[in-house]
Design an enzyme around this catalytic site. Structure first.
Site, short mmCIF file in Angstrom:
data_model
loop_
_atom_site.label_atom_id
_atom_site.label_comp_id
_atom_site.label_asym_id
_atom_site.label_seq_id
_atom_site.Cartn_x
_atom_site.Cartn_y
_atom_site.Cartn_z
N ARG A 58 -5.79 5.24 14.22
CA ARG A 58 -4.61 4.79 13.45
C ARG A 58 -4.50 3.26 13.46
NH1 ARG A 58 0.06 4.83 15.83
NH2 ARG A 58 -0.33 6.77 16.96
N TYR A 111 5.74 -2.12 -11.88
CA TYR A 111 5.42 -0.70 -11.77
C TYR A 111 6.66 0.04 -11.25
CZ TYR A 111 3.72 3.52 -9.49
OH TYR A 111 3.59 4.80 -9.07
N ASP A 206 1.18 -8.35 -7.06
CA ASP A 206 0.49 -7.09 -7.30
C ASP A 206 -0.64 -7.39 -8.30
OD1 ASP A 206 -0.43 -4.62 -8.21
OD2 ASP A 206 1.53 -3.66 -7.99
N LYS A 231 -6.84 2.39 -8.59
CA LYS A 231 -7.10 2.06 -10.00
C LYS A 231 -8.50 1.45 -10.18
CE LYS A 231 -2.66 3.09 -10.39
NZ LYS A 231 -2.24 4.45 -10.16
C1 LIG Z 1 0.58 -1.97 -10.86
C2 LIG Z 1 0.64 -0.84 -9.86
N1 LIG Z 1 0.89 -1.12 -8.57
C3 LIG Z 1 0.98 -0.15 -7.65
C4 LIG Z 1 0.82 1.18 -7.97
C5 LIG Z 1 0.96 2.24 -6.90
O1 LIG Z 1 -0.28 2.62 -6.42
P1 LIG Z 1 -0.62 4.07 -5.82
O2 LIG Z 1 -0.38 5.05 -6.93
O3 LIG Z 1 -2.04 3.93 -5.40
O4 LIG Z 1 0.30 4.32 -4.69
C6 LIG Z 1 0.54 1.52 -9.29
C7 LIG Z 1 0.36 2.94 -9.67
O5 LIG Z 1 0.36 3.31 -10.83
C8 LIG Z 1 0.46 0.48 -10.26
O6 LIG Z 1 0.22 0.75 -11.56
#
Ligand SMILES: Cc1ncc(COP(=O)(O)O)c(C=O)c1O
Length: 421
Positions: A58, A111, A206, A231
């Site tokens: 962990r 998001y 992000d 992604k």
């Molecule tokens: C821009 C962005 N950041 C973060 C996330 C969250 O990631 P996860 O689905 O891997 O938890 C997403 C998910 O669609 C996203 O599009």
């Protein structure tokens, strides 16, 4: 912390090469070309933390080390990345750095999971969230000035502010998503990061949509970069993972504690798949982005389409900024049709595109974003987000074009369709 062979010189490779070369095992006769999948929850040792740095899975495991080294190098960090069990786990760990009484400045069109996570954490932890149009640089800077002023007032004992502990710089965070999901707004990253730094406000970016191939926010002075590794980095819609990258050892330590103590850790196989997928990121992104440009242009001329958002279009509001600060425009396109019903009908009529959420895989996905109740109401009801994949662009266009005709009654040549399917 890295598997780099100390006998090999520190490389100055281009990112395309780093993707392929980073974090390979040391070169030795008969050695594996790829890091192995390490499946162990515990590691042999008699001291409190044994010399290898691995004690219990962990906290740290060799299953994460190659991926973390490679991603850190790609984001131009001096420290390895920290991998998390999902993008949102990584985001929540970063948001948890905002203390009670602090302020988080966040794009209205982040998001929607990040928005929800921020609201929940803010309510529980006692910090406030200020929503901004991240494309409006003056408005974001005004919001930052507002925080600094409030903090100063609180520090001076103004009883109207409820900030009681450590007000000031580190109690505020600017969250940047650029381009934003799903509106594709482009933030003036150099200006915003510089403005936040000048005010002592921490910046987290992000970088999921852009990937480190199109922008490296740490180079601009950002404190933290997060990814949904799910992604583009992993790239095949087969894992859910996240990561945080920082150059600040103190922040990294705090995030490591957050990961270890909340336990939002990644599985060895997922991380191995992510590194395997990341090896081909440059060619995947190059093709997907070329496809996205062509599709965005065709959609712009298409009857039945109300608006197209893609920074690669010269008429797009984010075009000039993206041209200056990004090495490409990415592969997410958004377009709107008149109604939610038409948008849903398009997503139902496609045969090659897959109607599904998520993005960044080799296959093309289409989704009406407002089908999620949590999507902000300023996102148009008729907006479809396209995650453009690496198929042949003419096949993608033929399928989308036919679906638009079927759903809107408008044919591609501008004439109304004879019949509605
Ligand atoms: C821009 C962005 N950041 C973060 C996330 C969250 O990631 P996860 O689905 O891997 O938890 C997403 C998910 O669609 C996203 O599009």
């Amino acid at each position: 912390m890295t598997t780099r062979d100390p006998a090999r010189p520190t490389p100055t490779f281009a990112p395309e090469t780093v993707l392929v070369e980073a974090a390979r095992p040391p070169r030795a006769n008969g050695a594996s070309v790829n890091p192995p999948i390490e499946l162990s929850s515990t590691f042999i040792g008699t001291t409190e933390v044994n010399d290898s740095g691995y004690a219990y899975g962990r906290f740290a495991t060799p299953a994460w080390t190659p991926f973390e080294a490679a991603l850190g190098e790609l984001e131009h960090a001096a420290l390895p990345a920290l991998v998390f069990g999902s993008g949102l786990a990584a985001i929540a760990a970063v948001l948890a750095l905002v203390p009670r009484g602090g302020t988080l400045v966040m794009p209205t069109h982040s998001y929607q999971g990040s928005l929800q996570s921020a609201q929940e954490l803010a309510a529980r932890a006692g910090f406030s969230v200020v929503s901004v149009d991240i494309a409006d640089t003056d408005a974001v800077i005004a919001a930052l000035d507002g925080i600094v002023t409030d903090d100063a007032a609180a520090a001076a004992g103004d009883s109207s502010g409820d900030v009681t502990e450590d007000p000031g710089a580190a109690s505020a965070m600017l969250w940047i998503e650029s381009p934003t999901n799903p509106m594709l707004e482009v933030a003036d990253m150099p200006a915003l990061i510089a403005a936040a730094r000048a005010r002592g406000v921490r910046v987290a970016v992000d970088n999921t949509f852009a990937t480190p191939l199109l922008q490296t926010p740490l180079d601009l002075g950002a404190d933290l970069v997060v990814h949904s590794v799910t992604k583009y980095l992993a790239g095949h819609s087969d894992v859910v993972l996240g990561a945080v990258i920082t150059n600040d050892p103190t922040l990294r330590e705090l995030l490591l504690t957050e990961r270890s103590m909340r336990g939002a850790i990644a599985g060895p196989f997922e991380v191995w798949l992510a590194l395997r997928g990341m090896r081909t990121l440059s060619v995947r992104l190059e093709r997907a982005q070329a496809n996205a440009q062509i599709l965005a242009e065709r959609l712009s001329d298409r009857a039945g389409v109300v608006e197209v958002r893609y920074p690669g279009l010269p008429a797009d509001p984010g075009h000039a900024r993206a041209s200056k600060q990004m090495a490409g425009f990415g592969a997410i396109v958004a377009f709107t049709v008149d109604t939610a019903e038409q948008a849903t009908a398009i997503a139902e009529a496609v045969r090659l595109w897959t109607p599904a959420t998520s993005l960044g895989g080799v296959e093309s996905l289409i989704e009406r974003r407002r089908r999620h109740a949590s999507e902000p109401s300023s996102v148009p009801e008729g907006l479809l987000r396209l995650s453009v994949g690496i198929e042949h662009v003419d096949d993608l266009w033929a399928d989308l074009d036919a679906a638009i005709t079927a759903a809107t009654g408008e044919t591609g040549d501008g004439e109304p369709a004879a019949t509605l399917a």
